[in-house]
Scaffold this motif. Sequence first.
Motif, PDB file in Angstrom:
ATOM      1  N   CYS A 266      43.474  33.208  30.889  1.00 42.00           N
ATOM      2  CA  CYS A 266      42.405  33.579  31.810  1.00 42.00           C
ATOM      3  C   CYS A 266      41.812  32.308  32.397  1.00 42.00           C
ATOM      4  O   CYS A 266      41.770  31.273  31.727  1.00 42.00           O
ATOM      5  N   ILE A 267      41.365  32.410  33.623  1.00 37.88           N
ATOM      6  CA  ILE A 267      40.710  31.255  34.247  1.00 37.88           C
ATOM      7  C   ILE A 267      39.407  31.735  34.886  1.00 37.88           C
ATOM      8  O   ILE A 267      39.388  32.739  35.606  1.00 37.88           O
ATOM      9  N   LEU A 268      38.338  31.039  34.566  1.00 37.28           N
ATOM     10  CA  LEU A 268      37.027  31.425  35.105  1.00 37.28           C
ATOM     11  C   LEU A 268      36.909  30.958  36.555  1.00 37.28           C
ATOM     12  O   LEU A 268      37.669  30.095  36.998  1.00 37.28           O
TER      13      LEU A 268
ATOM     14  N   VAL B 164      29.555  23.364  24.890  1.00 33.93           N
ATOM     15  CA  VAL B 164      29.482  24.600  24.099  1.00 33.93           C
ATOM     16  C   VAL B 164      30.804  25.357  24.227  1.00 33.93           C
ATOM     17  O   VAL B 164      31.274  25.616  25.330  1.00 33.93           O
ATOM     18  N   ASN B 165      31.363  25.713  23.098  1.00 35.32           N
ATOM     19  CA  ASN B 165      32.676  26.367  23.081  1.00 35.32           C
ATOM     20  C   ASN B 165      32.527  27.883  23.226  1.00 35.32           C
ATOM     21  O   ASN B 165      32.821  28.640  22.312  1.00 35.32           O
ATOM     22  N   TYR B 166      32.102  28.339  24.390  1.00 34.01           N
ATOM     23  CA  TYR B 166      31.887  29.778  24.586  1.00 34.01           C
ATOM     24  C   TYR B 166      33.214  30.522  24.720  1.00 34.01           C
ATOM     25  O   TYR B 166      34.244  29.942  25.040  1.00 34.01           O
ATOM     26  N   HIS B 167      33.120  31.816  24.506  1.00 28.81           N
ATOM     27  CA  HIS B 167      34.317  32.679  24.537  1.00 28.81           C
ATOM     28  C   HIS B 167      34.803  32.884  25.972  1.00 28.81           C
ATOM     29  O   HIS B 167      34.020  33.229  26.863  1.00 28.81           O
ATOM     30  N   ILE B 168      36.075  32.680  26.168  1.00 26.62           N
ATOM     31  CA  ILE B 168      36.742  33.074  27.413  1.00 26.62           C
ATOM     32  C   ILE B 168      37.760  34.123  26.988  1.00 26.62           C
ATOM     33  O   ILE B 168      38.510  33.905  26.033  1.00 26.62           O
ATOM     34  N   PRO B 169      37.802  35.270  27.654  1.00 27.73           N
ATOM     35  CA  PRO B 169      38.729  36.316  27.198  1.00 27.73           C
ATOM     36  C   PRO B 169      40.173  35.819  27.179  1.00 27.73           C
ATOM     37  O   PRO B 169      40.520  34.861  27.876  1.00 27.73           O
TER      38      PRO B 169
END
Length: 765
Positions: free
Chosen positions: A587-589, A523-528
């Motif tokens: 950004c890195i989660l 799933v291509n979820y949003h990463i800021p």
Amino acid sequence: MKSKLLVILLGFVILSACTSPPKVMEYNKGISIVPKPNSLQVNKGQFQLNAKTVFVIEQEELRNVIAFFQSKMKTSTGFDLAVKKEAESAITVRLNRELKTGEEGYTLKASTKGVLVEGKSFKGVFYGLQTLLQLFPAEIESTELVEDINWSIPAVEINDEPRFKWRGMHLDVCRHFVPVENIKKHLDMMAMFKMNTFHWHLTEDQGWRIEIKKYPLLAEIGSKRKEGEGHEYGGFYTHEQVKDIVAYAADRMIDVVPEIELPGHALAALTAYPEYSCTGGPFKVRKIWGVEADVYCAGKEETFKFLEDIIEEVVELFPSPYFHIGGDECPKSRWEECPLCQKRMEKEGLADEHELQSYFVKRIEKILVSHGKKMIGWDEILEGGLAESAAVMSWRGEKGGIEAATHGHDVVMTPGNWCYLDHYQGNNEVEPVAIGGYTTLEESYSYEPVPEKLDSKMAKHVLGTQGNVWSEYMYTQELIEYRVYPRIIALAEVNWTQKGLKNYEDFLKRMDNQFVRMDLHDVNYHIPQPEGPFNQVVFVDSVNIEFSTTRPVKMIYTLDGTEPNAKSKVYNEPFVFTDNANIQIACILNTGKMGKIRKIELKKQNYVLGKKVATSNQGLKEKYAEGNFIRVADIEKVTNWENRQPEKEVKSKKKKGRSSAYLQPSASVYTGYIEIFDDGVYEFNTNIDQFYLDGKLLVNNDGEVKRFSRNNASVALGKGKHEVKLIYLNNIIGGWPQSWNGPVIKMRRAGEKKFKKLTKANYAY
Ligand code: ACM
Ligand code: ZN
């Protein structure tokens, strides 16, 4: 010698693999259930899943519910969990009507000896088992076998039930089509987060997307549009595909609510069957976004017969108790001029066209009631009087919802500020083009579906909330996912978890584990993205560059031209540069997944000296040619430019209206000078195709959807006149007509907050 070494090494690897316990990933530590359960107690010990674990079911009918989980767990763990009547190490599943929860509630007890999941209903059982999956390492969601992992869960006692009944996601498949497989992917996500209502927006001005056997032209003609770029766009679902999706959803405890829009948003249907309009057509399926003036004729009996036939076919396909009839944004201009509509108003004693809309909707309500369906519509169905049994979906803020609930109607609260997932979720200068608005993850999470104005009796009419996914600016399936996730999950928690237990920081922490699950579903979820400077920044002496993000996420960067990775430096404080530089930042989660890398070019410049040219006119010279030019290179072939005097004002032509009539495709090239009165660094913003300054291309939007440009740029300008050239293609890309912007350039001095629109007085030639 070499092979001996290899054997020793291999032996060492095997030995160490056998002896050391599998490493527990950070995101798998602790409990990360989303939505947060309403009561959770952690006990000592853990339950270990292994090849001998079985499901024990107390009622034979639970086999179907279990099947979903057996299959998923077999894929990732490799354990083929048999179903038995009794066993030692078991996950026992029971339907227990006596459970002290609401209809969808469940309890889950896990100890070293086994797991017991009890549900008040099949739905309750399903949610209990979803919670069970969330207690395992995230890899339980893997679509392939995962080895070297400890499949255990902590001993817990959970009592849980949803706060709201309607935990929805709306999806507009009309502006952009969503293939069956992608819809199933959304349904998988909905099920994972205990959502239960899929609101399927199937008809629009821009496309009709469901096969109707009695009116085959709806799919054949109504599903296709010719895009501004010239190609055909289309897609619709056959009855078989609809049944497949409805069944897939039912397996996941999700109701599918169809939406057939009326009386407005109907141009695709009217293109196929213009006889049900006021004017008789002919029409074309709308190729630009926005709302069409041509709607169903409320004066003709035939219109109601047509819609009744359609409803008759559609209700057969959808077992859901609800049927959505749209009802929003119905312009009244055609009705005002249509003799049949006017005659209807006279005959029925209707005071105005709003009452005619109410008459229309009430007739449709009767049809739905005769099919045993409950009608729901957007809050405009309140206009001119609400149908007796109608439920309302409040989208224009909360007003409609409050009004309807006050009068005893059920409502689903979906106000734009929190629930419109087509909104931007970060700065429009870095995010892919969206319709506008601004709704961060935190804002979605903060939504409270029960407005303060409702007392406890009225509050009972609030069924819940849902995320609305309007797909105008969602050109690919990846972009749909990017907009939907994770905001819809925040809304899932709003819907499920008791208000007092919600906590945004805690939600974010639990989301780390969920992100891994979503990765396993691709799933291509949003990463800021790091926000702040434009991609091109100019300075004279030194410059401060500062980044921020829409939610707390680590930023990593490089200054040496290489792409950042997990080992790169962490951004902690603003940069100060006194020389040229290139920043690459992302950004890195906490899971190690990186977002899109931003590249920022910093250029130290001297002021470009202004010219002292004599000019005798205000404004810009324009050369103009008709034709559908999509890219700037397309105007090279123009030989018959027409020279034009400057318009009274170089400004937006929005005021002329947003009808299709104003869409004569053309190209304009404007030239002249802009006068600068003070040396300074100036920033430019424009949605035109290209903007040249002193002979250099400064802003280049060529080929892009020309809204909310992502290509702002700055330049150091000295006092005096500077040559400008504007290339403005009056075309339609991605459904957005450039004419709705006009050839507008905006400028501000670096450091100023607001851009100012340049007017005729700023230009000369
Ligand atoms: C809507 O967004 N027009 C319901
Ligand atoms: Zn009419």
